[in-house]
Design a protein around this motif. Structure first.
Motif, PDB file in Angstrom:
ATOM      1  N   UNK A 159     -12.879   6.915   7.013  1.00 14.39           N
ATOM      2  CA  UNK A 159     -12.382   7.199   5.683  1.00 14.39           C
ATOM      3  C   UNK A 159     -11.693   5.942   5.083  1.00 14.39           C
ATOM      4  N   UNK A 160     -11.792   5.909   3.643  1.00 16.61           N
ATOM      5  CA  UNK A 160     -11.070   4.645   3.074  1.00 16.61           C
ATOM      6  C   UNK A 160      -9.728   4.502   3.370  1.00 16.61           C
ATOM      7  N   UNK A 161      -8.758   5.402   3.581  1.00 17.70           N
ATOM      8  CA  UNK A 161      -7.479   5.035   3.565  1.00 17.70           C
ATOM      9  C   UNK A 161      -7.108   5.102   5.040  1.00 17.70           C
ATOM     10  N   UNK A 172      -9.997  -2.711  -7.047  1.00 17.90           N
ATOM     11  CA  UNK A 172     -10.059  -1.880  -8.260  1.00 17.90           C
ATOM     12  C   UNK A 172     -10.942  -0.460  -7.736  1.00 17.90           C
ATOM     13  N   UNK A 173     -11.538  -0.605  -6.600  1.00 18.96           N
ATOM     14  CA  UNK A 173     -12.312   0.570  -6.512  1.00 18.96           C
ATOM     15  C   UNK A 173     -11.113   1.598  -5.909  1.00 18.96           C
ATOM     16  N   UNK A 174      -9.914   1.692  -5.364  1.00 20.23           N
ATOM     17  CA  UNK A 174      -9.101   2.494  -5.033  1.00 20.23           C
ATOM     18  C   UNK A 174      -8.819   3.262  -6.225  1.00 20.23           C
ATOM     19  N   UNK A 175      -8.782   3.034  -7.501  1.00 17.72           N
ATOM     20  CA  UNK A 175      -8.655   3.904  -8.575  1.00 17.72           C
ATOM     21  C   UNK A 175      -9.826   4.663  -9.071  1.00 17.72           C
ATOM     22  N   UNK A 228      -6.007  11.050  -6.171  1.00 21.88           N
ATOM     23  CA  UNK A 228      -5.120  10.351  -6.865  1.00 21.88           C
ATOM     24  C   UNK A 228      -4.139   9.446  -6.238  1.00 21.88           C
ATOM     25  N   UNK A 229      -3.806   9.772  -4.971  1.00 20.51           N
ATOM     26  CA  UNK A 229      -2.840   8.902  -4.445  1.00 20.51           C
ATOM     27  C   UNK A 229      -3.496   8.027  -3.391  1.00 20.51           C
ATOM     28  N   UNK A 260      -3.648   3.533   0.560  1.00 22.05           N
ATOM     29  CA  UNK A 260      -4.250   2.388   1.221  1.00 22.05           C
ATOM     30  C   UNK A 260      -3.252   1.347   1.172  1.00 22.05           C
ATOM     31  N   UNK A 261      -2.546   0.819   0.131  1.00 24.84           N
ATOM     32  CA  UNK A 261      -1.610  -0.354   0.119  1.00 24.84           C
ATOM     33  C   UNK A 261      -0.431  -0.008   1.395  1.00 24.84           C
ATOM     34  N   UNK A 262      -0.174   1.163   1.614  1.00 19.86           N
ATOM     35  CA  UNK A 262       0.760   1.220   2.698  1.00 19.86           C
ATOM     36  C   UNK A 262      -0.036   1.212   4.215  1.00 19.86           C
ATOM     37  N   UNK A 263      -1.255   1.503   3.958  1.00 23.63           N
ATOM     38  CA  UNK A 263      -2.059   1.448   5.340  1.00 23.63           C
ATOM     39  C   UNK A 263      -2.142  -0.133   5.745  1.00 23.63           C
ATOM     40  N   UNK A 264      -2.438  -1.026   4.584  1.00 24.90           N
ATOM     41  CA  UNK A 264      -2.802  -2.368   4.853  1.00 24.90           C
ATOM     42  C   UNK A 264      -1.481  -2.804   5.116  1.00 24.90           C
TER      43      UNK A 264
END
Length: 262
Positions: A137-139, A157-160, A166-167, A172-176
């Motif tokens: 999964x993406x996240x 931009x794909x995250x939005x 919505x989250x 994703x940012x926290x995962x990175x």
């Protein structure tokens, strides 16, 4: 390539609009010439047509890729960046090429592109060498080990996108951030939206609102270390969909190197 060194706080306070002071050119240690072998890798033959626009050696220099690094290509797409990284990390390095399951469900070619890229860096028995495929999964890519660097090109931009929860951007940012070693770096390149474009620009134009992106990444804990004008194209009005023939391959893009504090 002009490098601009910024603090994230200064960038946010300035509303991402003010010019930052120029800094000296990147050191010879990370000059584009250092990556000539990676760019000329025979496995990249099909990529050469894109090189004028995508500036592969300059991208590797900006990302400061070292031999022996463990690097993640987050949302690898067709594999252009993965193939570039494969030689740059050397025989002791590893590249984890991540293709989200959601993207594969949308277009099966993403799976085929991933398989083909990994096959180019496999032994005679088909065992991956240096380049390893991840599908999840993406996240939650499931990085097998802490990473020195993560590179994501034209995908933030794909995250939005509306089809994702919505989250998704925050998760994703926290995962990175968590995936990187202390002191590790995140390199982001994306198409610029007009100021204030927000999530609508991501969905309708496939462009990234600069201020929204910076807020997301600094809130996750990243510190902006450097910005490059490598892909700056001031003639782009930032109002067209990036896939429109009139602008495709010629969009104005930002390039950031952000660091996870030690």
């Amino acid at each position: 390539m002009r490098l601009i060194t910024l603090t994230a706080a200064a960038l946010v306070l300035a509303g991402c609009a003010q010019d930052a002071p120029e800094q000296p050119e990147a050191s010879a240690e990370y000059s584009p010439d250092r990556y000539r072998q990676a760019v000329s890798d025979i496995a990249r033959t099909d990529d050469v047509a894109q090189d004028d626009a995508r500036k592969p050696a300059e991208l590797l220099a900006f990302a400061q890729i070292d031999s022996g690094d463990v690097v993640g290509d987050f949302i690898m797409g067709g594999g252009y960046v993965t193939r570039l990284l494969a030689t740059a990390v050397g025989g002791d390095g590893r590249v984890y090429a991540f293709q989200p399951e959601e993207f594969i469900a949308f277009n099966a070619d993403y799976a085929a592109d991933q398989d083909q890229t990994v096959r180019r860096y496999s032994d005679n028995d088909g065992n991956p060498i240096r380049v390893f495929a991840l599908r999840a999964p993406l996240t939650a890519p499931g990085w097998p080990e802490p990473l020195d660097t993560i590179v994501t090109v034209m995908n933030l931009h794909d995250l939005w996108l509306e089809q994702f929860p919505e989250d998704t951007p925050e998760r994703t940012a926290r995962m990175l951030f968590d995936a990187l070693k202390p002191g590790g770096t995140l390199v982001v390149v994306d198409h610029l939206a007009a100021e204030g474009g927000g999530a609508e620009a991501a969905n309708t134009l496939h462009r990234m609102d600069r201020e929204m992106a910076m807020r997301l990444l600094t809130d996750a804990g990243f510190e902006l270390e450097a910005e490059s004008d490598l892909y700056a194209r001031p003639g782009d009005p930032r109002t067209a969909n990036v896939f429109d023939d009139e602008i495709r391959g010629r969009t104005d893009q930002f390039a950031w190197r952000l660091r996870k504090p030690e």
